[in-house]
Scaffold this motif. Structure first.
Motif, PDB file in Angstrom:
ATOM      1  N   ALA A  79      36.551  32.908  45.408  1.00 44.15           N
ATOM      2  CA  ALA A  79      37.678  32.813  46.089  1.00 44.15           C
ATOM      3  C   ALA A  79      38.003  31.292  46.223  1.00 44.15           C
ATOM      4  N   GLY A  80      38.824  30.654  46.802  1.00 44.82           N
ATOM      5  CA  GLY A  80      39.236  29.303  46.846  1.00 44.82           C
ATOM      6  C   GLY A  80      40.484  28.793  45.871  1.00 44.82           C
ATOM      7  N   PRO A  81      40.631  27.566  46.001  1.00 38.62           N
ATOM      8  CA  PRO A  81      41.771  26.901  45.181  1.00 38.62           C
ATOM      9  C   PRO A  81      41.140  26.543  43.707  1.00 38.62           C
ATOM     10  N   ASP A  82      42.276  26.183  42.743  1.00 43.75           N
ATOM     11  CA  ASP A  82      41.878  25.857  41.454  1.00 43.75           C
ATOM     12  C   ASP A  82      41.189  24.727  41.604  1.00 43.75           C
ATOM     13  N   ASP A  83      41.760  23.714  42.222  1.00 42.36           N
ATOM     14  CA  ASP A  83      41.098  22.161  42.296  1.00 42.36           C
ATOM     15  C   ASP A  83      39.864  22.309  43.054  1.00 42.36           C
ATOM     16  N   LYS A  84      38.762  22.434  42.486  1.00 42.70           N
ATOM     17  CA  LYS A  84      37.222  22.374  43.101  1.00 42.70           C
ATOM     18  C   LYS A  84      36.899  21.029  43.415  1.00 42.70           C
ATOM     19  N   ALA A  85      37.463  20.153  42.769  1.00 43.44           N
ATOM     20  CA  ALA A  85      36.840  18.840  42.927  1.00 43.44           C
ATOM     21  C   ALA A  85      37.379  18.171  44.139  1.00 43.44           C
ATOM     22  N   THR A  86      38.393  18.307  44.600  1.00 41.76           N
ATOM     23  CA  THR A  86      38.949  18.010  45.660  1.00 41.76           C
ATOM     24  C   THR A  86      38.440  18.854  46.862  1.00 41.76           C
ATOM     25  N   LEU A  87      38.455  20.176  46.920  1.00 42.56           N
ATOM     26  CA  LEU A  87      37.769  20.806  47.859  1.00 42.56           C
ATOM     27  C   LEU A  87      36.187  20.350  48.125  1.00 42.56           C
ATOM     28  N   PHE A  88      35.483  20.257  47.210  1.00 45.07           N
ATOM     29  CA  PHE A  88      34.095  19.635  47.447  1.00 45.07           C
ATOM     30  C   PHE A  88      34.203  18.303  47.730  1.00 45.07           C
ATOM     31  N   GLY A  89      35.102  17.336  47.344  1.00 46.31           N
ATOM     32  CA  GLY A  89      35.305  15.885  47.986  1.00 46.31           C
ATOM     33  C   GLY A  89      35.527  16.082  49.358  1.00 46.31           C
ATOM     34  N   TYR A  90      36.312  16.833  49.852  1.00 48.23           N
ATOM     35  CA  TYR A  90      36.510  16.992  51.333  1.00 48.23           C
ATOM     36  C   TYR A  90      35.133  17.599  52.298  1.00 48.23           C
ATOM     37  N   VAL A  91      34.558  18.548  51.754  1.00 46.92           N
ATOM     38  CA  VAL A  91      33.349  19.174  52.259  1.00 46.92           C
ATOM     39  C   VAL A  91      32.325  18.324  52.234  1.00 46.92           C
ATOM     40  N   GLY A  92      31.903  17.604  51.183  1.00 48.87           N
ATOM     41  CA  GLY A  92      30.999  16.383  51.213  1.00 48.87           C
ATOM     42  C   GLY A  92      31.409  15.179  51.917  1.00 48.87           C
ATOM     43  N   GLY A  93      32.593  14.900  52.122  1.00 45.06           N
ATOM     44  CA  GLY A  93      32.971  13.700  53.145  1.00 45.06           C
ATOM     45  C   GLY A  93      32.725  14.240  54.444  1.00 45.06           C
ATOM     46  N   GLU A  94      32.906  15.507  54.859  1.00 45.30           N
ATOM     47  CA  GLU A  94      32.821  16.115  56.122  1.00 45.30           C
ATOM     48  C   GLU A  94      31.276  15.928  56.494  1.00 45.30           C
ATOM     49  N   VAL A  95      30.392  16.300  55.614  1.00 44.77           N
ATOM     50  CA  VAL A  95      28.925  16.653  55.869  1.00 44.77           C
ATOM     51  C   VAL A  95      28.435  15.024  56.023  1.00 44.77           C
ATOM     52  N   LEU A  96      29.021  14.043  55.521  1.00 43.09           N
ATOM     53  CA  LEU A  96      28.360  12.575  55.505  1.00 43.09           C
ATOM     54  C   LEU A  96      28.967  11.819  56.722  1.00 43.09           C
ATOM     55  N   ILE A  97      30.060  12.148  57.466  1.00 37.81           N
ATOM     56  CA  ILE A  97      30.722  11.390  58.304  1.00 37.81           C
ATOM     57  C   ILE A  97      29.689  11.413  59.645  1.00 37.81           C
ATOM     58  N   PRO A  98      29.557  12.653  60.212  1.00 35.42           N
ATOM     59  CA  PRO A  98      28.764  12.555  61.520  1.00 35.42           C
ATOM     60  C   PRO A  98      27.507  11.672  61.589  1.00 35.42           C
ATOM     61  N   PRO A  99      26.816  11.964  60.625  1.00 34.40           N
ATOM     62  CA  PRO A  99      25.279  11.146  60.689  1.00 34.40           C
ATOM     63  C   PRO A  99      25.627   9.434  60.623  1.00 34.40           C
ATOM     64  N   ALA A 100      26.634   9.325  59.500  1.00 35.84           N
ATOM     65  CA  ALA A 100      26.818   7.902  59.231  1.00 35.84           C
ATOM     66  C   ALA A 100      27.684   7.146  60.464  1.00 35.84           C
ATOM     67  N   ALA A 101      28.235   8.233  61.233  1.00 31.33           N
ATOM     68  CA  ALA A 101      28.815   7.404  62.435  1.00 31.33           C
ATOM     69  C   ALA A 101      27.926   7.262  63.510  1.00 31.33           C
ATOM     70  N   VAL A 102      27.005   8.203  63.667  1.00 30.59           N
ATOM     71  CA  VAL A 102      26.035   8.047  64.640  1.00 30.59           C
ATOM     72  C   VAL A 102      25.023   6.936  64.571  1.00 30.59           C
ATOM     73  N   PHE A 103      24.818   6.556  62.878  1.00 31.46           N
ATOM     74  CA  PHE A 103      23.835   5.714  62.753  1.00 31.46           C
ATOM     75  C   PHE A 103      24.488   4.353  63.135  1.00 31.46           C
ATOM     76  N   LEU A 104      25.668   4.219  62.726  1.00 27.01           N
ATOM     77  CA  LEU A 104      26.448   2.893  63.114  1.00 27.01           C
ATOM     78  C   LEU A 104      26.642   2.623  64.520  1.00 27.01           C
ATOM     79  N   ALA A 105      26.834   3.919  65.068  1.00 31.31           N
ATOM     80  CA  ALA A 105      26.951   3.903  66.725  1.00 31.31           C
ATOM     81  C   ALA A 105      25.631   3.544  67.498  1.00 31.31           C
TER      82      ALA A 105
END
Length: 120
Positions: free
Chosen positions: A60-86
Protein backbone atom coordinates in the motif's frame (compact mmCIF):
# COMPACT_ATOMS: atom_id res chain seq x y z
CA UNK A 1 -1.60 3.99 7.57
CA UNK A 2 -3.93 3.99 10.54
CA UNK A 3 -6.03 7.14 10.80
CA UNK A 4 -6.87 6.46 14.45
CA UNK A 5 -3.21 6.52 15.42
CA UNK A 6 -2.70 9.64 13.29
CA UNK A 7 -5.59 11.34 15.08
CA UNK A 8 -4.06 10.44 18.44
CA UNK A 9 -0.69 11.81 17.33
CA UNK A 10 -2.18 15.07 16.03
CA UNK A 11 -4.40 15.70 19.06
CA UNK A 12 -1.65 14.73 21.51
CA UNK A 13 0.92 16.94 19.84
CA UNK A 14 -1.47 19.91 19.75
CA UNK A 15 -2.27 19.41 23.44
CA UNK A 16 1.44 19.28 24.27
CA UNK A 17 2.01 22.36 22.12
CA UNK A 18 -0.65 24.25 24.08
CA UNK A 19 0.76 23.13 27.43
CA UNK A 20 4.29 24.11 26.35
CA UNK A 21 3.09 27.47 25.11
CA UNK A 22 1.37 28.16 28.44
CA UNK A 23 4.60 27.21 30.23
CA UNK A 24 6.60 29.57 28.01
CA UNK A 25 4.15 32.43 28.55
CA UNK A 26 4.29 31.86 32.30
CA UNK A 27 8.10 32.01 32.09
CA UNK A 28 8.62 28.44 33.32
CA UNK A 29 10.99 25.72 32.14
CA UNK A 30 9.87 22.31 30.98
CA UNK A 31 8.46 20.19 33.79
CA UNK A 32 8.05 16.47 34.29
CA UNK A 33 4.53 16.49 32.82
CA UNK A 34 5.83 17.79 29.50
CA UNK A 35 8.73 15.36 29.57
CA UNK A 36 6.41 12.39 30.06
CA UNK A 37 3.98 13.81 27.50
CA UNK A 38 6.66 14.03 24.84
CA UNK A 39 7.85 10.52 25.70
CA UNK A 40 4.32 9.24 25.12
CA UNK A 41 4.11 11.25 21.91
CA UNK A 42 7.32 9.59 20.72
CA UNK A 43 5.78 6.17 21.41
CA UNK A 44 2.70 7.13 19.39
CA UNK A 45 4.88 8.40 16.54
CA UNK A 46 6.85 5.13 16.56
CA UNK A 47 3.60 3.14 16.42
CA UNK A 48 2.51 5.28 13.48
CA UNK A 49 5.87 4.68 11.77
CA UNK A 50 5.34 0.95 12.28
CA UNK A 51 1.96 1.13 10.57
CA UNK A 52 3.46 3.07 7.66
CA UNK A 53 6.30 0.58 7.22
CA UNK A 54 3.91 -2.37 7.45
CA UNK A 55 1.63 -0.76 4.89
CA UNK A 56 4.47 -0.14 2.46
CA UNK A 57 5.74 -3.70 2.88
CA UNK A 58 2.19 -4.90 2.22
CA UNK A 59 2.10 -2.99 -1.06
CA UNK A 60 0.00 0.00 0.00
CA UNK A 61 0.97 3.65 0.03
CA UNK A 62 1.95 6.27 -2.50
CA UNK A 63 4.35 5.94 -5.38
CA UNK A 64 6.76 8.49 -3.91
CA UNK A 65 8.29 6.49 -1.07
CA UNK A 66 11.20 8.90 -0.53
CA UNK A 67 8.94 11.75 0.58
CA UNK A 68 6.88 9.39 2.72
CA UNK A 69 9.89 8.02 4.57
CA UNK A 70 11.38 11.50 4.85
CA UNK A 71 8.33 12.65 6.78
CA UNK A 72 8.28 9.51 8.91
CA UNK A 73 11.97 9.85 9.75
CA UNK A 74 11.62 13.52 10.57
CA UNK A 75 8.67 12.84 12.83
CA UNK A 76 10.60 10.20 14.74
CA UNK A 77 13.55 12.54 15.34
CA UNK A 78 11.70 15.72 16.39
CA UNK A 79 10.43 14.80 19.91
CA UNK A 80 13.75 13.51 21.29
CA UNK A 81 15.66 16.41 19.76
CA UNK A 82 13.18 18.93 21.18
CA UNK A 83 13.35 17.39 24.66
CA UNK A 84 17.15 17.38 24.51
CA UNK A 85 17.21 21.06 23.57
CA UNK A 86 14.58 21.91 26.20
CA UNK A 87 16.64 20.17 28.89
CA UNK A 88 19.73 22.07 27.76
CA UNK A 89 17.84 25.41 27.84
CA UNK A 90 16.29 25.50 31.31
CA UNK A 91 14.31 28.70 30.78
CA UNK A 92 11.06 29.73 29.12
CA UNK A 93 12.73 29.15 25.75
CA UNK A 94 12.99 25.43 26.46
CA UNK A 95 9.21 25.34 26.72
CA UNK A 96 8.98 27.40 23.55
CA UNK A 97 11.11 24.83 21.73
CA UNK A 98 8.64 22.14 22.82
CA UNK A 99 5.70 24.24 21.59
CA UNK A 100 7.28 24.49 18.15
CA UNK A 101 8.02 20.75 18.15
CA UNK A 102 4.42 19.91 19.05
CA UNK A 103 3.14 22.06 16.21
CA UNK A 104 5.64 20.55 13.79
CA UNK A 105 4.55 17.01 14.65
CA UNK A 106 0.88 17.89 14.11
CA UNK A 107 1.57 19.48 10.73
CA UNK A 108 3.87 16.67 9.61
CA UNK A 109 1.30 14.03 10.56
CA UNK A 110 -1.43 15.85 8.62
CA UNK A 111 0.89 16.09 5.63
CA UNK A 112 1.78 12.41 6.00
CA UNK A 113 -1.91 11.54 5.79
CA UNK A 114 -2.21 13.61 2.60
CA UNK A 115 0.79 11.88 1.06
CA UNK A 116 -0.53 8.44 2.03
CA UNK A 117 -3.94 9.13 0.52
CA UNK A 118 -2.40 10.54 -2.66
CA UNK A 119 -4.12 13.92 -2.24
CA UNK A 120 -0.98 15.99 -2.69
Amino acid sequence: MNTTVSTIVISGSLLLMLMSLINAIRNRPMGMVLLVGFALLEVAVLVQAGFVIAGVVGGAGPDDKATLFGYVGGEVLIPPAAVFLALAERSRWGSAILAVAGFAIAVMTARLLQIWQGVA
